[in-house]
Design an enzyme around this catalytic site. Structure first.
Site, PDB file in Angstrom:
ATOM      1  N   GLY A  71       1.038  -1.569   0.023  1.00 14.30           N
ATOM      2  CA  GLY A  71       0.175   0.193  -0.366  1.00 14.30           C
ATOM      3  C   GLY A  71       0.902   1.248   0.055  1.00 14.30           C
ATOM      4  O   GLY A  71       0.692   2.236  -1.299  1.00 14.30           O
ATOM      5  N   THR A  72       1.795   1.383   0.393  1.00 12.40           N
ATOM      6  CA  THR A  72       2.454   2.615   0.587  1.00 12.40           C
ATOM      7  C   THR A  72       3.276   2.682  -0.353  1.00 12.40           C
ATOM      8  O   THR A  72       3.214   4.288  -0.632  1.00 12.40           O
ATOM      9  CB  THR A  72       3.583   2.204   1.226  1.00 12.40           C
ATOM     10  OG1 THR A  72       3.208   2.220   3.168  1.00 12.40           O
ATOM     11  CG2 THR A  72       4.792   3.810   2.219  1.00 12.40           C
ATOM     12  N   SER A 199      -3.266  -3.675  -0.261  1.00  9.72           N
ATOM     13  CA  SER A 199      -2.279  -4.247   0.209  1.00  9.72           C
ATOM     14  C   SER A 199      -3.202  -5.819   1.185  1.00  9.72           C
ATOM     15  O   SER A 199      -3.789  -5.495   1.372  1.00  9.72           O
ATOM     16  CB  SER A 199      -1.630  -3.208   1.560  1.00  9.72           C
ATOM     17  OG  SER A 199      -0.509  -4.613   2.128  1.00  9.72           O
ATOM     18  N   HIS A 201      -1.752  -7.771   2.807  1.00  7.75           N
ATOM     19  CA  HIS A 201      -1.528  -8.243   3.958  1.00  7.75           C
ATOM     20  C   HIS A 201      -2.652  -7.628   5.260  1.00  7.75           C
ATOM     21  O   HIS A 201      -2.806  -8.075   6.297  1.00  7.75           O
ATOM     22  CB  HIS A 201      -0.501  -8.209   4.836  1.00  7.75           C
ATOM     23  CG  HIS A 201       0.252  -6.240   5.155  1.00  7.75           C
ATOM     24  ND1 HIS A 201      -0.357  -5.854   6.520  1.00  7.75           N
ATOM     25  CD2 HIS A 201       0.204  -5.241   4.664  1.00  7.75           C
ATOM     26  CE1 HIS A 201       0.494  -5.428   6.227  1.00  7.75           C
ATOM     27  NE2 HIS A 201       0.562  -4.654   5.383  1.00  7.75           N
ATOM     28  N   THR A 237      11.790  -7.710 -11.162  1.00  5.43           N
ATOM     29  CA  THR A 237      11.548  -9.252 -11.070  1.00  5.43           C
ATOM     30  C   THR A 237      10.007  -9.443 -10.037  1.00  5.43           C
ATOM     31  O   THR A 237      10.340  -8.644  -8.578  1.00  5.43           O
ATOM     32  CB  THR A 237      12.777 -10.168 -10.486  1.00  5.43           C
ATOM     33  OG1 THR A 237      13.439  -9.959 -11.369  1.00  5.43           O
ATOM     34  CG2 THR A 237      12.126 -11.567 -10.010  1.00  5.43           C
ATOM     35  N   CYS A 325       3.137   8.277  22.476  1.00  6.95           N
ATOM     36  CA  CYS A 325       3.988   6.984  23.336  1.00  6.95           C
ATOM     37  C   CYS A 325       4.000   5.866  21.970  1.00  6.95           C
ATOM     38  O   CYS A 325       4.933   4.834  22.077  1.00  6.95           O
ATOM     39  CB  CYS A 325       4.098   6.552  24.289  1.00  6.95           C
ATOM     40  SG  CYS A 325       3.916   7.667  25.656  1.00  6.95           S
TER      41      CYS A 325
END
Lengths: 392, 127
Positions: A71-72, A199, A201, A237, A325
């Site tokens: 996706g990125t 994407s 996954h 590839t 955090c």
């Protein structure tokens, strides 16, 4: 201890059947799809079969599907490519305040290069108003990019409406549909998008593989250069086992979508209602109805998200938070700030994302464990003691 | 990401809560930034005889608060003031770099509680 995985927006378990389909392409049909001999041809055939599977899932032609690393990469390619290709026409881009960083960071990079970006605000539920987008269009607007379904709060945008506006004004339209595939029906014709990222996954496929849909006739040069793969538009590839996995996973995701979405949404609502009923001063982030079937996002007052995640982990529950955090910065999630949460409340956000693997028993455990953990952390919190009040 | 010691103090924080008869209370941090520490101390004959804390913050913030209370308990005010954030961090077998500010906050909370005690004492003497 039984582990309960509720971070399916981060990644999902690879489906066992998908894995079986992938395995021969690591060891038996390991040839390079560009080679002319038999083992190369086997690999080529599998890649093209996967391309047809992705095209069928999105309602487009196989020639409009380009495999990427995920996706990125797809978002980077679409955003930067469309901007650079059309810069002689204009340098104005319209997007939203709640995009994924895979879109936001390329946009910020383009701003440094002299492009101007209008980030549309969202309402308290995370919805973009298409009428606002229409008003923001200028003669030099060359691209509109809107996330189909938000990864943090699960809000589903009116993509088809925005697509119609983009088409009417002849402006390229990109959508990041990474969280949408397998969760809601996706149809590139109905949505009138020019490019769409996905994407594998995120829907029980393998990591490291995704695709970019590029509508026929869209000018978008190669982003990765160095070979003639993907019809000269994406060199390197092919990740053959990954692509096979993507094809198998997307086919399974769309054929089981109705059944799974219904089942997952019922568990989601049970979890939402159970927590809202039993824990005071918790609010649901995102839209009550227009939300991904697997997404739960709470703002838990008086406590900090990372502490909550660590305690949940000790109880065997994997979740996520938009607190500073956990993001590694000083500011909490830009999405939570965009829906109007004060910083101190955004720090206490908790995202639980389900999948078809999630059971009622697991949800029941979370309904018991989460209130217990919230009580422990609130008892330690000086904010709870003071009862600092914010209107929820 | 966190050492076993940090996880132990996070999971089983020592001296957590408030102190009814505290004669020094210090509060540092800011909810906007995601952490607030409140330290309660009971001082008798220049010695911190009891201490409690309440913290809104991440795992490191809770663990450093807990460790700081253990380190100041039974110490004279001068000794307590000499306990640095570095000493708290070392006692926890280290913190990730992004979390070092939590140990600074713990040191500041101890200092703020002692400053409050001294201010109260001064006020009493002036009355």
């Amino acid at each position: 201890m039984n582990r309960i995985y509720l971070d399916n927006a981060a990644t999902t378990r690879l489906d066992a059947e998908v894995l079986q389909q992938m395995l021969p392409y690591f060891t038996d049909h390991y040839g390079n799809p560009s080679s002319i001999y038999a083992t190369g041809r086997d690999a080529r055939k599998a890649v093209e079969e996967a391309r047809r599977a992705v095209a069928a899932a999105l309602n487009c032609t196989a020639q409009e599907i380009f495999f990427t690393s995920g996706g990125t990469e797809s978002d980077n390619w679409a955003i930067k490519g469309i901007a650079h290709t059309n810069q002689s026409k204009g340098k104005h881009i319209i997007s939203t305040a709640i995009e994924h960083h895979a879109v936001l960071h390329p946009l910020e990079d383009l701003q440094k290069q002299g492009f101007e970006v209008t980030y549309m605000p969202v309402d308290e539920y995370g919805l973009v108003n298409p009428a606002d987008i229409k008003k923001a269009i200028r003669p030099d607007t060359i691209l509109i990019s809107v996330i189909a379904a938000n990864n943090e709060i699960g809000t589903i945008q009116p993509i088809a409406e925005i697509g119609a506006i983009a088409k009417e004004h002849k402006i390229a339209f990109h959508t990041d549909a990474v969280q949408a595939i397998g969760a809601i029906p996706v149809d590139v014709k109905e949505w009138q998008v020019d490019t769409l990222s996905l994407s594998a996954h995120k829907f029980h496929g393998p990591k490291g593989v995704g695709a970019l849909y590029i509508r026929k006739g869209t000018r978008l040069p190669a982003f990765i250069q160095g070979g003639a793969q993907e019809r000269n538009r994406r060199a390197g590839t092919e990740n053959v086992p990954g692509i096979v996995g993507l094809g198998a996973a997307i086919t399974k995701a769309v054929t089981t979508l109705d059944e799974n979405a219904k089942k997952i949404a019922a568990l989601r609502d049970d979890l939402i209602n159970g927590i809202l009923k039993n824990v005071p001063e918790v609010r649901l982030n995102g839209h009550p109805i227009l939300r991904l079937p697997n997404n739960v996002n709470f703002a838990v007052k008086y406590i900090e998200g990372e502490a909550l995640l660590l305690r949940l982990d000790l109880a065997g529950i994997a979740a996520s938070s938009g607190s500073a955090c956990t993001s590694g910065s000083l500011d909490p999630s830009h999405v939570l700030l965009a829906i109007g949460l004060p910083h101190e409340i955004a720090h206490g956000s908790l995202r639980l994302t389900l999948s078809a693997d999630t059971s009622q028993e697991e949800i029941d455990t979370v309904k018991t464990e989460l209130p217990r953990i919230i009580n422990i952390l609130r008892a330690m919190s000086p904010l709870y003691e003071q009862g600092e009040s914010h209107v929820f | 990401m966190y050492s076993d010691k940090v996880m132990d103090h996070f999971n089983n924080p020592r001296n957590v809560g408030s102190l009814e008869d505290a004669n020094g209370i210090g509060e540092v941090g800011n909810a906007r930034c995601g952490d607030i520490m409140k330290m309660y101390i009971k001082v008798k004959d220049n010695i911190i005889t009891d201490v409690r804390f309440k913290t809104f913050g991440c795992g490191a913030a809770i663990a450093t608060s807990s460790m700081a209370t253990e380190m100041v308990k039974g110490k004279t005010l001068e000794e307590a003031l000499r306990i640095s954030n570095k000493a708290v961090t070392e006692a926890l077998d280290g913190l990730p770099p992004a979390k070092m500010h939590c140990s600074v906050l713990a040191e500041e909370a101890v200092h703020a509680a002692i400053a409050d005690y001294k201010a109260r004492l001064e006020q009493k003497e002036n009355e």
